[in-house]
Scaffold this active site. Sequence first.
Site, PDB file in Angstrom:
ATOM      1  N   SER A  40      29.337 -52.335 -62.358  1.00  0.00           N
ATOM      2  CA  SER A  40      28.041 -51.675 -62.482  1.00  0.00           C
ATOM      3  C   SER A  40      26.963 -52.249 -61.589  1.00  0.00           C
ATOM      4  CB  SER A  40      27.564 -51.725 -63.936  1.00  0.00           C
ATOM      5  OG  SER A  40      27.540 -53.062 -64.404  1.00  0.00           O
ATOM      6  N   HIS A 245      20.658 -55.233 -66.055  1.00  0.00           N
ATOM      7  CA  HIS A 245      21.149 -54.785 -64.754  1.00  0.00           C
ATOM      8  C   HIS A 245      19.972 -54.647 -63.790  1.00  0.00           C
ATOM      9  CE1 HIS A 245      24.700 -53.653 -67.121  1.00  0.00           C
ATOM     10  NE2 HIS A 245      25.358 -53.630 -65.975  1.00  0.00           N
TER      11      HIS A 245
END
Length: 272
Positions: A40, A245
Site C-alpha cells: 500500500s 499511510h
Amino acid sequence: MRLTRPCLAVFGALTIAAGSIAWSAPASAAGINYVALGDSYSSGTGAGNYASDSGSCLRSANAYPNLWAAANTTESYKFAACSGATTSTVSSGQLGSLSSSTTLVSITVGGNDAGFSDVMQTCVLQSTSSCQNRVAQAESYMRDTLPGRLDSLYAQIRSRAPSARVVVLGYPRLYTIVDWCVGLTNAKRNALNSAADTLAGVTRQAVSRAGFTWSDVRDEFAGHELCSGDDWLNAVTLPIESSYHPTARGHRLGYLPAFTASARTALKAHAG
C-alpha cells in the site's frame, strides 16, 4: 501496508499542514519500461483519488509511481502494487507484470509480512507494555524470518526481469517525538519508530545482497512525521485503511523525490 477494519479508538485529529511545494520534474526517461510493484505504500493507500478498477488494491492517482510515470517519457508503465501485499502475494500476484524488456522496477514490501496492521492495532488499543511487546515480536520476525523472504522475492524479480534496475524503497518513521501530542504515549511512538529503523536495516541488507538500489525515505520524511505539525502521514482516519499511510503530500514530497533520485542513479549506473 493495510490496516483491517476493527473499530479503532480515535484520539483526536492531527492536522495536515496546508500549502503546496513545487516539484521540478527530472529529465525524461525515454526507452524505460517501468513496473511498480509492492504494497500500500506503493499503491497509494491513504493518498485518495483511487482508480475505479483497482478494487481493494486502492491504487491512487497520487501514488509516487503514477507521479513519476507522468513526469517522464516511458515506453511502457505497469502499476501492479496492491494494498495488503506481502512478499508472498507480490510473488504470486504481481510478478507477471515483469518481463525481459522491463528496465526499471520500484517496490515497497515487508511491512505486512512483519504484521504492520496487528502492531498498529495493538499500540492504538492496548497498553504501552502490550505495544512494546508486540513491536519486539515484529522486530524478531524482521531479523529472523524476513531476510529469507526478501532474498527469495528479489531473486524472482531478477529472474523475471534480468535487465531491470530495481529500486527498493523503505518506510518512514511514523512519529516526530515531542513533549505533547494527542494520541499514543511517547513510549509507544518510540517503539514504533524503532521498528521502522529495524525494518529499514534488514531491508537495506537484503537489497545489498541482491545488487539492487536501496532508497531510504526516512530522511525525506524527517520533520513531517505525525506530531510534527506538518504531517505527511495520516493518523487514525476514515476510511480506516488510510490510517498510518502517506498522504498525497507524502507521496509527492517524500516518496517521489526519493524514487526520482534513486532511479536516476540506478539508470545512470546501468547506462555507464
